[in-house]
Design an enzyme around this catalytic site. Structure first.
Site, short mmCIF file in Angstrom:
data_model
loop_
_atom_site.label_atom_id
_atom_site.label_comp_id
_atom_site.label_asym_id
_atom_site.label_seq_id
_atom_site.Cartn_x
_atom_site.Cartn_y
_atom_site.Cartn_z
N TYR A 1 1.33 10.88 -4.19
CA TYR A 1 1.48 11.23 -5.61
C TYR A 1 1.33 12.73 -5.87
CZ TYR A 1 0.97 6.19 -5.84
OH TYR A 1 1.14 4.85 -5.63
N PRO B 1 0.82 -1.21 0.00
CA PRO B 1 0.00 0.00 0.00
C PRO B 1 0.86 1.26 0.00
CG PRO B 1 0.05 -0.99 2.19
CD PRO B 1 0.89 -1.87 1.31
N GLY B 2 0.47 2.23 -0.80
CA GLY B 2 1.18 3.51 -0.81
C GLY B 2 0.19 4.62 -0.50
N ARG B 3 -0.74 4.82 -1.44
CA ARG B 3 -1.72 5.90 -1.32
C ARG B 3 -2.47 5.85 0.01
NH1 ARG B 3 -4.22 8.23 -5.89
NH2 ARG B 3 -3.66 6.38 -7.08
N CYS C 1 2.19 28.96 -16.58
CA CYS C 1 1.76 29.56 -17.83
C CYS C 1 1.15 28.53 -18.74
CB CYS C 1 2.95 30.22 -18.50
SG CYS C 1 3.14 31.87 -17.90
N GLU C 2 0.03 28.00 -18.32
CA GLU C 2 -0.75 27.17 -19.24
C GLU C 2 -2.16 27.02 -18.71
OE1 GLU C 2 1.76 23.56 -19.44
OE2 GLU C 2 -0.15 22.49 -19.49
N TYR D 1 -5.09 13.26 -14.61
CA TYR D 1 -6.18 12.28 -14.47
C TYR D 1 -7.54 12.92 -14.24
CZ TYR D 1 -1.91 9.98 -12.64
OH TYR D 1 -0.63 9.55 -12.42
N1 LLP Z 1 2.89 -1.69 -6.06
C1 LLP Z 1 3.08 -1.45 -7.38
C2 LLP Z 1 3.83 -2.41 -8.17
C3 LLP Z 1 2.58 -0.28 -7.95
O1 LLP Z 1 2.78 -0.08 -9.24
C4 LLP Z 1 1.87 0.65 -7.15
C5 LLP Z 1 1.36 1.89 -7.73
C6 LLP Z 1 1.71 0.36 -5.78
C7 LLP Z 1 2.22 -0.82 -5.28
C8 LLP Z 1 1.01 1.31 -4.84
O2 LLP Z 1 -0.33 1.49 -5.15
P1 LLP Z 1 -1.23 2.40 -4.17
O3 LLP Z 1 -1.44 1.64 -2.89
O4 LLP Z 1 -0.50 3.66 -3.92
O5 LLP Z 1 -2.46 2.59 -4.92
N2 LLP Z 1 0.41 8.45 -10.02
C9 LLP Z 1 -0.88 7.79 -9.90
C10 LLP Z 1 -0.76 6.48 -9.19
C11 LLP Z 1 0.18 5.51 -9.84
C12 LLP Z 1 0.28 4.24 -9.09
C13 LLP Z 1 1.36 3.40 -9.63
N3 LLP Z 1 1.59 2.18 -8.94
C14 LLP Z 1 -1.84 8.72 -9.18
O6 LLP Z 1 -1.48 9.84 -8.88
O7 LLP Z 1 -2.99 8.36 -8.96
#
Ligand code: LLP
Length: 441
Positions: free
Chosen positions: A393, A294-296, A364-365, A337
């Protein structure tokens, strides 16, 4: 205000985060400013860690550091006893600078550079997730030269269409990530890696996408991976001992999204755990070591961005723009997005919303927007605008576009804030510029 009690409105009518008054934070650190609540981050890390430990057993939570990467976040993850996922030599370097244990790091990437692979090996990284033929070759050669064997996972694409933005779906048939299970590519790549004497294939990785609310997508992905593992056991006599199911749990951005408590996230994980246990029982597989990434959901709602309202432009009959001192250079997600956010006037947080405005950046856009039709009280120049749920992100995708400064970040603990990312200076902007002698005056 957001899903968990990070944010509040204090007795002055100001927005507070982690017990700190946002108006005070803006006065002390300036704007634009990323603010993170440490308690919230730790709660989420520990909820995932404890749920796996209690309800599954052998597993590891890997913080997906692409969501927000800086030394402090790796230090917090280290203290919470979880691992980390990195996707570049730069993220790995940052983790190492923070004293993160390399054996708890898992490296991803669809095109890891030879120098990134070498650096990962130098660090003694725990796992590398192989995602191409050429990478397997590079890695085998490097490991042979070093006389060591590296633990690896293979990234597979189980072909699950998760309901999220097309750009963050990763396991559809048309994806640059992973080896397709359906086409047989995953199986042949498994055979290939098993023939590499310096690679020890521990198991498989899949990640179906990001900002996903449907529990069933994760369960289906788990089930498909286990079916594949059973197929390999039966045909190749290979028994994988690790299954990494990636990240992707959704968070609250606006009231169109569900508001989850930490307990609700634990429920998500339980659904996944149940799917893995049931799948293993059905296919007669031993329980693999379970990893999630998990990241987000760890940092997203822990963070907000504070801006100062500047120019206000009302185009009669069309829309009203509030311009802030940030923009797509600190949060490119609307541009990329059309992501929606919730904004709050942090210095008048108790006032009801009166109008719908578009929040524009200073680049500037024309497309440089943080959001359209955001409900706010009538804002004036000098008001403090907070955009919520920007912890994931945003900083990690920030740029110096238009040579704006990437905002600094502060971490709040018990109402006190300190820098975890210092402000950039004009010197930083030209640090790598070179003026050839013939162009000097
Ligand atoms: N593991 C892998 C292999 C991934 O590619 C990702 C996210 C994660 C874990 C973490 O996913 P999360 O729990 O954060 O959903 N820039 C985009 C999101 C790109 C996510 C890429 N991979 C945004 O701003 O929504």
């Amino acid at each position: 205000m957001n899903a968990r009690n990070t944010l509040g409105i204090n007795e002055k009518g100001h927005l507070s985060i982690g017990g700190a008054d946002c108006v005070d934070l803006a006065a002390e650190f300036g704007t634009p400013l990323y603010v993170f609540d440490e308690a919230y981050i730790r709660t989420m890390m520990s909820v995932y860690r404890d749920t796996i430990a209690r309800e599954y057993g052998d597993g590891l939570v890997l913080y997906a550091s692409k969501a927000f990467s800086c030394e402090a976040i790796y230090a917090i993850a280290r203290e919470e006893g979880i691992g980390a996922d990195v996707v570049s030599g730069g993220e790995l370097y940052t983790a190492m600078q923070a004293g993160f244990p390399a054996e708890k790091i898992c490296m991803h990437g669809n095109n890891k550079l030879p120098r990134e692979l070498r650096y990962a090996l130098d660090c003694g990284i725990g796992l590398i997730v192989v995602d191409s033929d050429s990478e397997a070759e590079d890695l085998e050669r490097e490991c042979a030269a070093r006389g060591r064997r590296q633990d690896v996972l293979l990234r597979i694409n189980p072909g699950v269409e998760a309901h999220t933005h097309a750009y963050v779906q990763t396991a559809t048939p048309d994806s640059k990530f992973g080896f397709s299970v359906a086409s047989g590519a995953a199986k042949s790549m498994t055979e290939h890696i098993l023939r590499c004497p310096h690679l020890r294939l521990r198991g498989f990785h899949c990640h179906i996408g990001s900002q996903i609310f449907e529990k069933s997508s994760f369960a289906v992905a788990a089930e498909k991976c286990l079916a594949f593992m059973a197929q390999l056991r039966d045909t190749l006599h290979f028994e994988a001992d690790t299954l990494n199911l990636g990240g992707g749990f959704g968070i609250w951005y606006t009231d169109k999204d569900e508001k989850f408590t930490p307990e609700k996230y634990a429920d998500y994980l339980r659904t996944l755990i149940r799917a893995v246990k049931e799948g293993c029982a059905r296919f007669g597989l031993g329980l693999p070591r379970l990893m999630i990434e998990p990241g987000r959901s760890i940092v997203g709602e822990a963070g907000i961005t504070l801006y100062t309202v500047g120019a206000i432009k009302e185009i009669a009959g069309i829309r009203k723009y509030l311009a802030v001192d940030g923009g797509m250079f600190d949060n490119p997600r609307f541009c990329l997005y059309r992501s929606e956010y919730t904004a709050v006037l942090a210095n008048r947080a108790a006032e009801p919303s009166r109008e719908l405005v578009s929040v524009a950046g200073k680049c500037c856009e024309s497309g440089d927007l943080i959001g359209v039709d955001m409900a706010l009280p009538k804002a004036e120049r000098g008001d403090l605008l907070a955009v919520l749920s920007t912890g994931a992100y945003n900083y990690s995708m920030a740029s110096n576009y238009n040579r704006n400064f990437i905002p600094p970040a502060v971490l709040v603990k018990d109402g006190k804030a300190e820098y975890i990312v210092r402000p950039q200076t004009p010197e930083d902007l030209v640090r790598n510029d070179v003026l050839p002698a013939r162009l000097r005056r």
